[in-house]
Design a protein around this motif. Structure first.
Motif, short mmCIF file in Angstrom:
data_model
loop_
_atom_site.label_atom_id
_atom_site.label_comp_id
_atom_site.label_asym_id
_atom_site.label_seq_id
_atom_site.Cartn_x
_atom_site.Cartn_y
_atom_site.Cartn_z
N MET A 83 0.93 -1.14 -0.01
CA MET A 83 0.09 -0.07 -0.10
C MET A 83 0.92 1.18 -0.23
SD MET A 83 -2.94 -1.11 -0.07
CE MET A 83 -3.87 0.20 0.39
N PRO A 84 0.42 2.31 -0.73
CA PRO A 84 1.23 3.56 -0.71
C PRO A 84 1.15 4.09 0.81
CG PRO A 84 -0.29 3.65 -2.71
CD PRO A 84 -0.76 2.41 -1.52
N CYS A 85 2.30 4.69 1.22
CA CYS A 85 2.23 5.15 2.63
C CYS A 85 2.88 6.40 2.50
CB CYS A 85 3.30 4.13 3.27
SG CYS A 85 4.96 3.86 2.74
N LEU A 86 2.84 7.40 1.65
CA LEU A 86 3.39 8.49 1.56
C LEU A 86 2.28 9.53 2.14
CD1 LEU A 86 5.18 10.86 0.22
CD2 LEU A 86 3.64 11.03 -1.27
N VAL A 87 2.85 10.35 3.35
CA VAL A 87 2.05 11.25 4.04
C VAL A 87 2.23 12.64 3.48
CG1 VAL A 87 1.60 12.31 6.22
CG2 VAL A 87 2.15 9.77 5.98
N GLY A 88 3.43 12.81 2.95
CA GLY A 88 3.64 14.43 2.50
C GLY A 88 5.10 14.47 1.95
N SER A 89 5.16 15.65 1.34
CA SER A 89 6.44 15.93 1.06
C SER A 89 6.66 17.41 0.61
CB SER A 89 6.69 15.33 -0.74
OG SER A 89 5.83 15.84 -1.50
N PHE A 90 7.84 17.88 0.79
CA PHE A 90 8.38 19.22 0.49
C PHE A 90 9.47 19.35 -0.73
CE2 PHE A 90 8.04 18.43 4.98
CZ PHE A 90 6.94 19.32 5.51
N SER A 91 9.34 20.13 -1.45
CA SER A 91 10.37 20.16 -2.55
C SER A 91 10.52 21.35 -3.23
CB SER A 91 9.49 19.18 -3.77
OG SER A 91 8.44 19.92 -4.45
N ALA A 92 11.70 21.46 -4.07
CA ALA A 92 12.21 22.61 -4.43
C ALA A 92 12.51 22.57 -6.00
CB ALA A 92 13.35 23.17 -3.72
#
Length: 182
Positions: A83-92
């Motif tokens: 199962m996908p388990c990405l909660v969030g991200s920050f990117s530049a």
């Protein structure tokens, strides 16, 4: 309706360093920054929507690319699994990058501007509900970069607070490279 006065009030005051949560990853983040890049991270990782993830339960992955140049700091609830388990991200991404500029234009076209800091305006695309993505994302331009903070739609208010914090935090710069490493 956006609750910006609450968001803005939470971020005023002293400029803070990134959350200590990122400390074990700071060298990797600095080493992953492409030439000419800076990154901003929130002074506090805020999670507490219906999913209620605790930062100490998160796995951090740093994804860096030199072509096209970008850096993403992802927060996950697992290291692997079906199962996908990405909660969030920050990117530049660098301003002028065609893909980042196209995504930014989509945000600008679909959302009213939110004041993150001084004259820094962000644009929130809401996810969840009838939207195809369960993630909301907020984009803004600062430091000749295009920043994106993206989290599960249930974390909307925390996403807003973290974006304000990022816009008001000092940028993280690449680690100085030794002459031997160049």
């Amino acid at each position: 309706m956006l609750a910006l006065p609450l968001v803005m009030g939470a971020a005023r005051g002293a400029i803070a360093a990134p959350d200590g949560f990122f400390s074990p990853y700071m060298a990797q983040i600095q080493e992953g920054l492409p030439a000419g890049f800076v990154m901003r991270l929130p002074a506090e990782v805020l999670l507490g929507g219906p999913a209620s993830f605790a930062p100490e339960e998160m796995t951090v992955r740093i994804l860096s690319s030199q072509a096209p140049p970008d850096l993403t700091v992802g927060l996950f609830t697992c290291t692997s699994g079906p199962m996908p388990c990405l909660v969030g991200s920050f990117s530049a991404d660098r301003q002028g990058d065609p893909d980042a500029e196209a995504a930014y234009r989509r945000h600008v076209a679909a959302a009213a501007p939110l004041t993150l800091s001084g004259n820094i305006k962000g644009y929130l695309l809401e996810g969840g509900g009838d939207q195809p993505s369960p993630f909301s994302s907020l984009m803004w331009k600062q430091d000749s970069m295009i920043y994106t903070a993206s989290f599960l739609a249930s974390e909307r208010q925390n996403l807003l607070r973290m974006a304000v914090s990022m816009a008001n935090s000092p940028p993280i710069r690449p680690r100085a490279r030794s002459a031997a490493a160049q």
